[in-house]
Design an enzyme around this catalytic site. Structure first.
Site, mmCIF file in Angstrom:
data_model
loop_
_atom_site.group_PDB
_atom_site.id
_atom_site.type_symbol
_atom_site.label_atom_id
_atom_site.label_comp_id
_atom_site.label_asym_id
_atom_site.label_seq_id
_atom_site.Cartn_x
_atom_site.Cartn_y
_atom_site.Cartn_z
ATOM 1 N N GLY A 40 0.837 -1.209 0.000
ATOM 2 C CA GLY A 40 0.000 0.000 0.000
ATOM 3 C C GLY A 40 0.867 1.253 0.000
ATOM 4 N N HIS A 41 1.893 1.272 0.875
ATOM 5 C CA HIS A 41 2.813 2.419 0.881
ATOM 6 C C HIS A 41 3.518 2.549 -0.473
ATOM 7 C CE1 HIS A 41 2.978 1.423 5.348
ATOM 8 N NE2 HIS A 41 2.642 2.685 5.354
#
Ligand code: PAF
Length: 283
Positions: A40-41
Site C-alpha cells: 500500500g505504501h
C-alpha cells in the site's frame, strides 16, 4: 548490485538536497510514513512519482500520535527492508529524523485540528491522535517543502484532517489521495496486520466484505440505520469488538440519514484480539 537510497537524518542535509532540486526547477512530492512499508505504501510512492520530478519518503514513528497504552514500543520497524523497497522504486530521498530532531528539547507548539478531526470516529477512541498527526504532518511539510503530498484513503479521516489543515493554514501544496490496496480476500493492507494471529487473519476480511454489502444495500435504497445495525451485528458475530461503523458524508464526515445526503462513505474500526483494524468504502 542493489542500488541504495539517500537518507537524510538532519534538517541541513534535507534542506540542501531539496534546495538543489528546486534550483534545477524540479518539483517534489512527499509520502509521509511510519515505516513498516507494505505494498500500500509502495503504491503511494509510485503515485508520488507520477506527480513530481522528485520523491521524498519520510519514515518517522511519531510518538505524539500514540496514547501511553498504545503500541508505540512494539510498532513494527523494518528499516532495512523499507530502504531496499524504496531503493527499488528509485526514491530520491528518505527523510528519517530522530525523535530529538523532530521534537527538540523544549518543543512547545501543537496543532489542534477541529472539523473532520472532531467527527466522532477515530477521535472518539483515540482523542490524542489527530493532534499528533496534524502537528507532525505540518512539520514534515515545512521541513520538506513539497509541491504535493500523498496520503492513503485507508486512513480516510486522517486524509480529511490533513486536507482541511492544508486549506486552513494556506500551506502551499496539494494533497493527493491514494486508493487503498487490498489483499486478494479484501483485507486492507496495514502495518498492523502483522499483529494478527493466523485465526484472526482468516476472520479479518469480514470487515471489508461487510462494508461492501452495506454499501450495496444503501445503493439499493435500504434505510441507512437498519443497514448499519445489520453490518455491526455481522462484524461482531465474526468475532470483532466494534468501535464504530458509521455512514458519513464523504467530504465533511458529517452524519447522514439517507442516500440523498451523499456522497456517502462507510467507515469502520473494530478490534480483533489485540489488533485494531480500520477500513472504509465509498457508497
Ligand atoms: O499514516 C501514517 O502513517 C501516519 O499517521 C503519518 C501520516 C505518517 C503521520 O505520522
Amino acid at each position: 548490485m542493489t542500488s541504495r537510497v539517500a537518507v537524510a537524518r538532519d534538517l541541513k542535509k534535507l534542506r540542501r538536497t531539496v534546495a538543489a532540486w528546486r534550483a534545477a526547477g524540479e518539483t517534489v512530492a512527499l509520502v509521509p510514513t511510519m515505516g513498516a512499508l507494505h505494498a500500500g505504501h509502495l503504491a503511494l510512492v509510485r503515485l508520488a512519482r507520477r506527480k513530481a520530478d522528485r520523491v521524498v519518503v519520510s519514515i518517522f514513528v511519531n510518538p505524539t500520535q500514540f496514547a501511553p497504552h498504545e503500541d508505540l514500543a512494539t510498532y513494527p520497524r523494518t528499516w532495512d527492508a523499507d530502504l531496499a523497497a524504496l531503493a527499488r522504486l528509485k526514491t530520491d530521498l528518505v527523510w528519517a529524523p530522530s525523535v530529538g530532531v523532530m521534537y527538540p528539547e523544549g518543543f512547545a507548539t501543537r496543532i489542534a485540528p477541529e472539523g473532520p478531526a472532531r467527527a466522532g470516529l477515530e477521535d472518539r477512541f483515540r482523542p490524542h491522535f489527530f493532534g499528533g498527526v496534524a502537528t507532525v504532518v505540518a512539520k514534515l511539510f515545512l521541513q520538506c517543502g513539497p509541491d504535493a503530498a500523498v496520503f492513503g484513503e485507508k486512513d480516510y479521516q486522517q486524509l480529511k484532517v490533513v486536507t482541511q489543515m492544508v486549506k486552513d493554514l494556506a500551506l502551499p501544496l496539494r494533497i493527493v489521495p491514494g486508493r487503498t490496496v487490498r489483499e486478494k480476500d479484501g483485507l486492507a493492507l496495514s502495518s498492523r496486520n502483522a499483529y494478527l494471529t493466523p485465526d484472526e487473519r482468516a476472520v479479518a476480511p469480514t470487515l471489508y466484505q461487510t462494508l461492501r454489502e452495506g454499501a450495496a444495500e444503501i445503493r439499493r435504497q435500504q434505510p441507512i440505520g437498519a443497514v448499519l445495525a445489520r453490518s455491526r451485528k455481522a462484524i461482531a458475530r465474526a468475532g470483532f469488538d466494534v468501535d464504530y461503523l458509521e455512514a458519513r458524508h464523504a467530504e465533511t464526515l458529517a452524519p447522514v440519514r439517507s442516500a440523498r445526503d451523499g456522497p456517502i462513505r462507510l467507515l469502520v474500526a473494530a478490534r480483533l484480539g489485540k489488533t485494531r483494524l480500520i477500513d472504509n468504502i465509498g457508497v
